[in-house]
Design a protein around this motif. Structure first.
Motif, PDB file in Angstrom:
ATOM      1  N   ASP A  29       0.775  -1.249   0.140  1.00  0.00           N
ATOM      2  CA  ASP A  29       0.035  -0.098  -0.050  1.00  0.00           C
ATOM      3  C   ASP A  29       0.903   1.307   0.098  1.00  0.00           C
ATOM      4  O   ASP A  29       0.362   2.168   0.426  1.00  0.00           O
ATOM      5  N   ALA A  30       2.110   1.216  -0.532  1.00  0.00           N
ATOM      6  CA  ALA A  30       3.083   2.226  -0.514  1.00  0.00           C
ATOM      7  C   ALA A  30       3.680   2.715   0.951  1.00  0.00           C
ATOM      8  O   ALA A  30       4.363   3.631   0.882  1.00  0.00           O
ATOM      9  N   VAL A  31       3.184   2.030   1.961  1.00  0.00           N
ATOM     10  CA  VAL A  31       3.773   2.096   3.242  1.00  0.00           C
ATOM     11  C   VAL A  31       4.271   0.990   3.584  1.00  0.00           C
ATOM     12  O   VAL A  31       5.513   0.935   4.053  1.00  0.00           O
ATOM     13  N   ALA A  49       0.693 -16.282  12.537  1.00  0.00           N
ATOM     14  CA  ALA A  49      -0.392 -15.097  12.876  1.00  0.00           C
ATOM     15  C   ALA A  49      -1.515 -15.202  11.926  1.00  0.00           C
ATOM     16  O   ALA A  49      -1.438 -15.718  10.638  1.00  0.00           O
ATOM     17  N   ARG A  50      -2.576 -14.783  12.305  1.00  0.00           N
ATOM     18  CA  ARG A  50      -3.872 -14.704  11.275  1.00  0.00           C
ATOM     19  C   ARG A  50      -3.517 -13.634  10.175  1.00  0.00           C
ATOM     20  O   ARG A  50      -3.249 -12.648  10.729  1.00  0.00           O
ATOM     21  N   GLN A  51      -3.871 -13.977   8.969  1.00  0.00           N
ATOM     22  CA  GLN A  51      -3.750 -13.259   8.061  1.00  0.00           C
ATOM     23  C   GLN A  51      -4.947 -12.433   7.672  1.00  0.00           C
ATOM     24  O   GLN A  51      -5.999 -13.023   7.424  1.00  0.00           O
ATOM     25  N   LEU A  52      -4.961 -10.966   7.475  1.00  0.00           N
ATOM     26  CA  LEU A  52      -6.370 -10.355   7.330  1.00  0.00           C
ATOM     27  C   LEU A  52      -5.738  -9.192   6.160  1.00  0.00           C
ATOM     28  O   LEU A  52      -5.206  -8.403   6.357  1.00  0.00           O
ATOM     29  N   VAL A  53      -6.230  -9.433   4.923  1.00  0.00           N
ATOM     30  CA  VAL A  53      -5.926  -8.327   3.728  1.00  0.00           C
ATOM     31  C   VAL A  53      -7.109  -7.748   3.504  1.00  0.00           C
ATOM     32  O   VAL A  53      -8.047  -8.407   3.050  1.00  0.00           O
ATOM     33  N   ILE A  54      -7.220  -6.536   3.536  1.00  0.00           N
ATOM     34  CA  ILE A  54      -8.702  -5.859   3.381  1.00  0.00           C
ATOM     35  C   ILE A  54      -8.252  -4.857   1.784  1.00  0.00           C
ATOM     36  O   ILE A  54      -7.501  -4.046   2.020  1.00  0.00           O
ATOM     37  N   PRO A  55      -8.463  -5.486   0.746  1.00  0.00           N
ATOM     38  CA  PRO A  55      -8.364  -4.722  -0.452  1.00  0.00           C
ATOM     39  C   PRO A  55      -8.817  -3.354  -0.362  1.00  0.00           C
ATOM     40  O   PRO A  55      -9.971  -2.959  -0.165  1.00  0.00           O
ATOM     41  N   GLY A  56      -7.872  -2.421  -1.058  1.00  0.00           N
ATOM     42  CA  GLY A  56      -8.239  -1.058  -1.055  1.00  0.00           C
ATOM     43  C   GLY A  56      -7.922  -0.281  -0.020  1.00  0.00           C
ATOM     44  O   GLY A  56      -8.289   0.730   0.239  1.00  0.00           O
ATOM     45  N   VAL A  57      -7.409  -0.847   1.081  1.00  0.00           N
ATOM     46  CA  VAL A  57      -7.383  -0.168   2.169  1.00  0.00           C
ATOM     47  C   VAL A  57      -5.781   0.208   2.614  1.00  0.00           C
ATOM     48  O   VAL A  57      -5.002  -0.743   2.499  1.00  0.00           O
ATOM     49  N   TRP A  58      -5.430   1.506   2.667  1.00  0.00           N
ATOM     50  CA  TRP A  58      -4.156   1.858   3.084  1.00  0.00           C
ATOM     51  C   TRP A  58      -3.556   2.004   4.409  1.00  0.00           C
ATOM     52  O   TRP A  58      -4.445   2.110   5.435  1.00  0.00           O
ATOM     53  N   GLY A  84      -7.040  10.693   0.559  1.00  0.00           N
ATOM     54  CA  GLY A  84      -8.313  10.722  -0.186  1.00  0.00           C
ATOM     55  C   GLY A  84      -8.641   9.198  -0.488  1.00  0.00           C
ATOM     56  O   GLY A  84      -9.509   8.728  -1.227  1.00  0.00           O
ATOM     57  N   VAL A  85      -7.788   8.344   0.382  1.00  0.00           N
ATOM     58  CA  VAL A  85      -7.997   6.895   0.244  1.00  0.00           C
ATOM     59  C   VAL A  85      -8.779   6.404   1.565  1.00  0.00           C
ATOM     60  O   VAL A  85      -8.363   6.937   2.335  1.00  0.00           O
ATOM     61  N   VAL A  86      -9.215   5.382   1.409  1.00  0.00           N
ATOM     62  CA  VAL A  86      -9.694   4.693   2.843  1.00  0.00           C
ATOM     63  C   VAL A  86      -8.270   4.048   3.336  1.00  0.00           C
ATOM     64  O   VAL A  86      -7.607   3.383   2.918  1.00  0.00           O
ATOM     65  N   TRP A  87      -8.398   4.212   4.838  1.00  0.00           N
ATOM     66  CA  TRP A  87      -7.199   3.832   5.486  1.00  0.00           C
ATOM     67  C   TRP A  87      -7.643   2.982   6.576  1.00  0.00           C
ATOM     68  O   TRP A  87      -8.922   2.735   6.978  1.00  0.00           O
ATOM     69  N   TYR A  88      -6.970   2.144   7.409  1.00  0.00           N
ATOM     70  CA  TYR A  88      -7.030   1.424   8.299  1.00  0.00           C
ATOM     71  C   TYR A  88      -8.027   1.898   9.458  1.00  0.00           C
ATOM     72  O   TYR A  88      -8.794   1.096  10.270  1.00  0.00           O
ATOM     73  N   GLY A  89      -7.989   3.273   9.724  1.00  0.00           N
ATOM     74  CA  GLY A  89      -8.596   3.754  11.031  1.00  0.00           C
ATOM     75  C   GLY A  89     -10.040   4.459  10.309  1.00  0.00           C
ATOM     76  O   GLY A  89     -10.764   5.230  11.020  1.00  0.00           O
ATOM     77  N   SER A  90     -10.334   4.303   9.006  1.00  0.00           N
ATOM     78  CA  SER A  90     -11.626   4.790   8.450  1.00  0.00           C
ATOM     79  C   SER A  90     -12.896   4.211   9.084  1.00  0.00           C
ATOM     80  O   SER A  90     -12.859   2.948   9.289  1.00  0.00           O
ATOM     81  N   ASP A  91     -13.796   4.981   9.423  1.00  0.00           N
ATOM     82  CA  ASP A  91     -15.155   4.321   9.779  1.00  0.00           C
ATOM     83  C   ASP A  91     -15.606   3.429   9.215  1.00  0.00           C
ATOM     84  O   ASP A  91     -15.923   2.312   9.968  1.00  0.00           O
ATOM     85  N   SER A  92     -15.432   3.423   7.919  1.00  0.00           N
ATOM     86  CA  SER A  92     -16.033   2.051   7.086  1.00  0.00           C
ATOM     87  C   SER A  92     -15.227   1.015   7.285  1.00  0.00           C
ATOM     88  O   SER A  92     -15.534  -0.108   6.903  1.00  0.00           O
ATOM     89  N   VAL A  93     -14.086   1.028   7.986  1.00  0.00           N
ATOM     90  CA  VAL A  93     -13.195  -0.191   7.705  1.00  0.00           C
ATOM     91  C   VAL A  93     -12.726  -1.096   9.075  1.00  0.00           C
ATOM     92  O   VAL A  93     -12.496  -1.854   9.296  1.00  0.00           O
ATOM     93  N   VAL A  94     -12.782   0.110  10.360  1.00  0.00           N
ATOM     94  CA  VAL A  94     -12.370  -0.397  11.828  1.00  0.00           C
ATOM     95  C   VAL A  94     -13.275  -1.475  12.003  1.00  0.00           C
ATOM     96  O   VAL A  94     -12.697  -2.416  12.634  1.00  0.00           O
ATOM     97  N   ASP A  95     -14.342  -1.772  11.771  1.00  0.00           N
ATOM     98  CA  ASP A  95     -15.344  -3.060  12.383  1.00  0.00           C
ATOM     99  C   ASP A  95     -14.845  -4.193  11.449  1.00  0.00           C
ATOM    100  O   ASP A  95     -14.815  -5.248  12.132  1.00  0.00           O
ATOM    101  N   THR A  96     -14.076  -4.073  10.368  1.00  0.00           N
ATOM    102  CA  THR A  96     -13.756  -5.358   9.629  1.00  0.00           C
ATOM    103  C   THR A  96     -12.658  -5.657  10.482  1.00  0.00           C
ATOM    104  O   THR A  96     -12.532  -7.018  10.812  1.00  0.00           O
ATOM    105  N   TRP A  97     -11.605  -5.165  10.806  1.00  0.00           N
ATOM    106  CA  TRP A  97     -10.374  -5.715  11.458  1.00  0.00           C
ATOM    107  C   TRP A  97     -10.809  -5.840  12.881  1.00  0.00           C
ATOM    108  O   TRP A  97      -9.918  -6.753  13.564  1.00  0.00           O
ATOM    109  N   LEU A  98     -11.465  -4.942  13.495  1.00  0.00           N
ATOM    110  CA  LEU A  98     -11.740  -4.971  15.051  1.00  0.00           C
ATOM    111  C   LEU A  98     -12.321  -6.197  15.172  1.00  0.00           C
ATOM    112  O   LEU A  98     -12.124  -6.982  16.153  1.00  0.00           O
ATOM    113  N   SER A  99     -13.524  -6.628  14.452  1.00  0.00           N
ATOM    114  CA  SER A  99     -13.989  -7.842  14.799  1.00  0.00           C
ATOM    115  C   SER A  99     -13.145  -9.130  14.612  1.00  0.00           C
ATOM    116  O   SER A  99     -13.287  -9.945  15.477  1.00  0.00           O
TER     117      SER A  99
END
Length: 73
Positions: free
Chosen positions: A11-13, A24-33, A47-62
């Protein structure tokens, strides 16, 4: 750490292969930086969705809660 260029995928980082830990459990969320700001700055939003975006947190938090505590959010 740069994940784009020189044949790296990421993701350029963080290069994707660096994000994988053996056992470790692998979790790749496409399109998230990893970064919420434009590369090289902290002032400009990327301007991109990142791991702290409201729409993404529940995915990795769960996934985290399930792994850490045996339950989902």
């Amino acid at each position: 750490v740069c994940a784009e260029g020189q044949g790296n995928v990421g993701d350029a980082v963080v290069p994707l292969q660096s994000a994988y830990l053996a056992g470790a459990r692998q979790l790749v969320i496409p399109g998230v930086w990893h970064s919420m700001s434009r590369v090289g700055t902290f002032e400009e939003e990327s301007g991109v969705v990142w791991y702290g975006s409201d729409s993404v947190v529940d995915t990795w938090l769960s996934a985290y809660l399930e792994e850490a505590y045996g339950r989902s959010a």
